[in-house]
Motif scaffolding. Structure first.
Motif, PDB file in Angstrom:
ATOM      1  N   LYS A 103       3.477  -0.493  -1.170  1.00  0.00           N
ATOM      2  CA  LYS A 103       2.925   0.227  -0.026  1.00  0.00           C
ATOM      3  C   LYS A 103       2.181   1.466  -0.499  1.00  0.00           C
ATOM      4  O   LYS A 103       1.143   1.822   0.059  1.00  0.00           O
ATOM      5  CB  LYS A 103       4.037   0.622   0.946  1.00  0.00           C
ATOM      6  N   ALA A 118      -2.387   4.985   9.087  1.00  0.00           N
ATOM      7  CA  ALA A 118      -1.572   6.139   9.478  1.00  0.00           C
ATOM      8  C   ALA A 118      -1.611   7.190   8.373  1.00  0.00           C
ATOM      9  O   ALA A 118      -1.571   6.843   7.187  1.00  0.00           O
ATOM     10  CB  ALA A 118      -0.137   5.679   9.708  1.00  0.00           C
ATOM     11  N   VAL A 141       7.598   7.342  10.714  1.00  0.00           N
ATOM     12  CA  VAL A 141       7.941   6.047  10.115  1.00  0.00           C
ATOM     13  C   VAL A 141       8.316   6.251   8.649  1.00  0.00           C
ATOM     14  O   VAL A 141       7.574   6.892   7.903  1.00  0.00           O
ATOM     15  CB  VAL A 141       6.770   5.057  10.255  1.00  0.00           C
ATOM     16  N   LYS A 143       9.313   4.375   5.097  1.00  0.00           N
ATOM     17  CA  LYS A 143       9.257   3.071   4.418  1.00  0.00           C
ATOM     18  C   LYS A 143       9.681   3.215   2.960  1.00  0.00           C
ATOM     19  O   LYS A 143       9.236   4.139   2.277  1.00  0.00           O
ATOM     20  CB  LYS A 143       7.828   2.512   4.447  1.00  0.00           C
ATOM     21  N   VAL A 153      11.757  -0.754   6.780  1.00  0.00           N
ATOM     22  CA  VAL A 153      11.002   0.228   7.557  1.00  0.00           C
ATOM     23  C   VAL A 153      11.878   0.781   8.690  1.00  0.00           C
ATOM     24  O   VAL A 153      12.525   0.013   9.393  1.00  0.00           O
ATOM     25  CB  VAL A 153       9.758  -0.451   8.180  1.00  0.00           C
ATOM     26  N   VAL A 155      11.534   3.224  12.114  1.00  0.00           N
ATOM     27  CA  VAL A 155      10.790   4.100  13.019  1.00  0.00           C
ATOM     28  C   VAL A 155      11.816   5.098  13.548  1.00  0.00           C
ATOM     29  O   VAL A 155      12.659   4.754  14.377  1.00  0.00           O
ATOM     30  CB  VAL A 155      10.140   3.297  14.170  1.00  0.00           C
ATOM     31  N   GLU A 180       5.165   8.034   7.136  1.00  0.00           N
ATOM     32  CA  GLU A 180       3.917   7.758   7.858  1.00  0.00           C
ATOM     33  C   GLU A 180       3.930   8.309   9.261  1.00  0.00           C
ATOM     34  O   GLU A 180       4.944   8.246   9.963  1.00  0.00           O
ATOM     35  CB  GLU A 180       3.705   6.245   7.993  1.00  0.00           C
ATOM     36  N   GLU A 181       2.777   8.722   9.673  1.00  0.00           N
ATOM     37  CA  GLU A 181       2.516   9.059  11.066  1.00  0.00           C
ATOM     38  C   GLU A 181       2.788   7.817  11.921  1.00  0.00           C
ATOM     39  O   GLU A 181       2.440   6.697  11.527  1.00  0.00           O
ATOM     40  CB  GLU A 181       1.041   9.458  11.145  1.00  0.00           C
ATOM     41  N   PHE A 182       3.400   7.994  13.078  1.00  0.00           N
ATOM     42  CA  PHE A 182       3.664   6.879  13.995  1.00  0.00           C
ATOM     43  C   PHE A 182       2.384   6.545  14.757  1.00  0.00           C
ATOM     44  O   PHE A 182       1.787   7.409  15.392  1.00  0.00           O
ATOM     45  CB  PHE A 182       4.773   7.274  14.978  1.00  0.00           C
ATOM     46  N   LEU A 183       1.978   5.296  14.679  1.00  0.00           N
ATOM     47  CA  LEU A 183       0.757   4.867  15.380  1.00  0.00           C
ATOM     48  C   LEU A 183       1.134   4.247  16.714  1.00  0.00           C
ATOM     49  O   LEU A 183       2.063   3.435  16.775  1.00  0.00           O
ATOM     50  CB  LEU A 183       0.005   3.824  14.554  1.00  0.00           C
ATOM     51  N   GLU A 187       0.148  -4.227  18.349  1.00  0.00           N
ATOM     52  CA  GLU A 187      -0.042  -4.798  17.010  1.00  0.00           C
ATOM     53  C   GLU A 187      -0.714  -6.158  17.103  1.00  0.00           C
ATOM     54  O   GLU A 187      -0.452  -6.934  18.014  1.00  0.00           O
ATOM     55  CB  GLU A 187       1.304  -4.981  16.322  1.00  0.00           C
ATOM     56  N   LYS A 209       8.690  -9.397  16.604  1.00  0.00           N
ATOM     57  CA  LYS A 209       9.552  -9.048  15.465  1.00  0.00           C
ATOM     58  C   LYS A 209      11.020  -8.852  15.839  1.00  0.00           C
ATOM     59  O   LYS A 209      11.902  -9.109  15.027  1.00  0.00           O
ATOM     60  CB  LYS A 209       9.023  -7.776  14.804  1.00  0.00           C
ATOM     61  N   MET A 268      -2.746  -2.008  13.879  1.00  0.00           N
ATOM     62  CA  MET A 268      -2.377  -1.360  15.135  1.00  0.00           C
ATOM     63  C   MET A 268      -3.671  -1.067  15.854  1.00  0.00           C
ATOM     64  O   MET A 268      -4.575  -0.431  15.297  1.00  0.00           O
ATOM     65  CB  MET A 268      -1.611  -0.062  14.871  1.00  0.00           C
ATOM     66  N   ILE A 277      -1.716  -1.253   9.351  1.00  0.00           N
ATOM     67  CA  ILE A 277      -0.279  -0.965   9.161  1.00  0.00           C
ATOM     68  C   ILE A 277       0.128  -1.412   7.769  1.00  0.00           C
ATOM     69  O   ILE A 277       0.742  -0.675   7.020  1.00  0.00           O
ATOM     70  CB  ILE A 277       0.594  -1.665  10.219  1.00  0.00           C
ATOM     71  N   GLU A 278      -0.216  -2.622   7.439  1.00  0.00           N
ATOM     72  CA  GLU A 278       0.159  -3.144   6.117  1.00  0.00           C
ATOM     73  C   GLU A 278      -0.664  -4.387   5.815  1.00  0.00           C
ATOM     74  O   GLU A 278      -1.220  -5.025   6.709  1.00  0.00           O
ATOM     75  CB  GLU A 278       1.647  -3.522   6.094  1.00  0.00           C
TER      76      GLU A 278
END
Ligand code: AMP
Ligand code: GLY
Length: 421
Positions: A103, A118, A141, A143, A153, A155, A180-183, A187, A209, A268, A277-278
């Protein structure tokens, strides 16, 4: 062409089903596979972590193309090892698979290339992470990166929760963390095929999920999915390719580690446009199952063209305009410890609805098919709308007799609500 497909889940069952339809296919081998896959392929009992045995198998059985399903062998460099031996591969080399494997690598690439994602900070120690946390509000977030990636991960809704998640990650020696900043947004998953230069869009999907109806409970590998994801409009898809995927593919090529295979961008859709996001270096599971239901082209030919660097100038692969939806039937206990050994009956009856049942965690016990994993079956159907695909998929799921299993009752709910508007 003799092909070896690696993996044993529902994703690989869907890939095997599609590969088996290719006129260019001579013989399909799958390792280790599952009883559903055995209908289209001969299974080979080779652990996918054993690169030496996989290469020996290819040489012994004149396998000239290997399709790597899951991420672990990609991150471990199986692609490099096969290519060194002159065997063609669908899937990136180790250096390119870092897009999924690290990541931190991906976040730094995004920062260098101005790719929308993010805001983030990376820390190598618990105390360093606590200081970095000051720059973020909540939710935030957390990770795990590198060696501790298994921890996943969080949140975090409060500073305390964030600190607890960080402390848990640093219980492992050599850990590092990405904050990370929360977005905020919805999704969506975007898939492309790339040969390192050319990029072809390869469909979209949305998954579910959380384990429970209404998107509650712990995260899972995915309890269901549908394709396409209409929220990712053609305009947003083009924007995501131009601002996220293309700069990534170009940066990888410039770094001397061109990316070849399918690249799966978890996006996102924020008020400021799509943000990454990833990345995943492989097809999603169960997203692959719904993509394969809709693909109207020769999968093997597309994969070989990807490996040979022949995607330039091609039209985007054709997908049915119908919706496909898949319901994951899991073994009770999942995503904790799933109950193994529960009998499964009625797959044949379920398929008379027009649905297709892909097998994931299954094995034969004598003459009986039994559960042998967390996610066990993927009941998959197509229809003119998500609503129609859902109705067929649930009719099929209800025809399956799997007393130790369970599934969500609301797969596709977001889109079905929108369809009603
Ligand atoms: P990842 O393993 O990075 O895919 O993260 C797993 C899930 O956590 C994602 O599918 C999102 O639902 C959520 N998530 C990850 N990063 C963020 C973020 N920056 N903002 C909001 N949600 C996130
Ligand atoms: N379904 C999410 C994944 O395959 O990563």
């Amino acid at each position: 062409m003799n092909v070896l497909l690696l993996g044993s889940g529902g994703r690989e069952h869907a890939l095997a089903w599609k590969l088996a339809q290719s006129p260019a296919l001579a013989k399909l081998w799958v390792a280790p596979g599952n009883p559903g896959i055995a209908e289209y392929a001969e299974l080979a009992d080779i652990p996918i972590s054993d690169h030496r045995s996989i290469i020996d198998f290819c040489l012994r059985h004149s396998v000239s193309f290997v399709v790597i399903g899951p991420e672990a062998p990609l991150v471990a460099g199986l692609g490099d090892n096969l290519r060194t031996m002159g065997i063609l591969v669908f899937g990136p080399n180790k250096a390119a698979a870092r897009l999924e494997g690290s990541k931190g690598f991906t976040k730094e690439l995004c920062a260098r290339e101005n790719i929308p994602t993010a805001a983030f900070s990376r820390a190598q120690s618990r105390d360093g992470a606590f200081v970095a946390l000051d720059d973020f509000g909540v939710p935030v977030v957390i990770k795990a990166d590198g060696l501790a990636a298994g921890k996943g991960v969080t949140v975090a809704m409060s500073r305390l929760e964030a600190e607890e998640a960080i402390a848990a990650i640093f219980e492992e020696a050599g850990a590092s963390v990405v904050i990370e900043e929360f977005l905020e947004g919805e999704e969506a998953s975007l898939f492309v095929l790339t040969d390192g230069e050319a990029i072809l869009p390869f469909g979209s999907a949305q998954d579910h999920k959380r384990v429970g109806d209404g998107d509650v409970g712990p995260n899972t590998g995915g309890m269901g999915a549908y394709s396409p994801a209409p929220v990712l409009t053609p305009e947003l898809e083009a924007l995501a390719i131009e601002t996220i995927v293309r700069p990534t593919v170009e940066a990888m090529a410039r770094m001397g580690s061109p990316y070849s295979g399918v690249l799966y961008a978890g996006l996102m859709l924020t008020a400021d446009g799509p943000k990454l996001i990833e990345y995943n270096a492989r097809f999603g599971d169960p997203e692959c199952q719904v993509l394969m239901m809709r693909l109207e082209e020769d999968l093997l030919e597309l994969m070989v063209a990807t490996e040979r660097g022949r995607l330039a100038g091609r039209d985007a692969p054709r997908f049915s305009c119908e919706s496909a939806l898949t319901i994951v039937m899991a073994a009770s206990g999942y995503p904790g410890t799933p109950q193994s050994g529960g009998a499964i009956r009625g797959i044949h009856a379920a398929e008379t609805t027009g649905a297709r049942v892909f097998q994931a965690g299954t094995r034969m016990e004598g003459d009986t098919l039994v559960a042998s994993g967390g996610r066990v079956l993927n009941v998959t159907a197509s229809g003119a709308s998500v609503h129609e695909a859902q109705a067929i998929a649930y009719q099929a799921a209800d025809a399956i007799d799997f007393p130790t299993g369970f599934f969500r009752r609301d797969i596709g709910w977001r889109e079905i609500l929108r369809e009603k508007l």
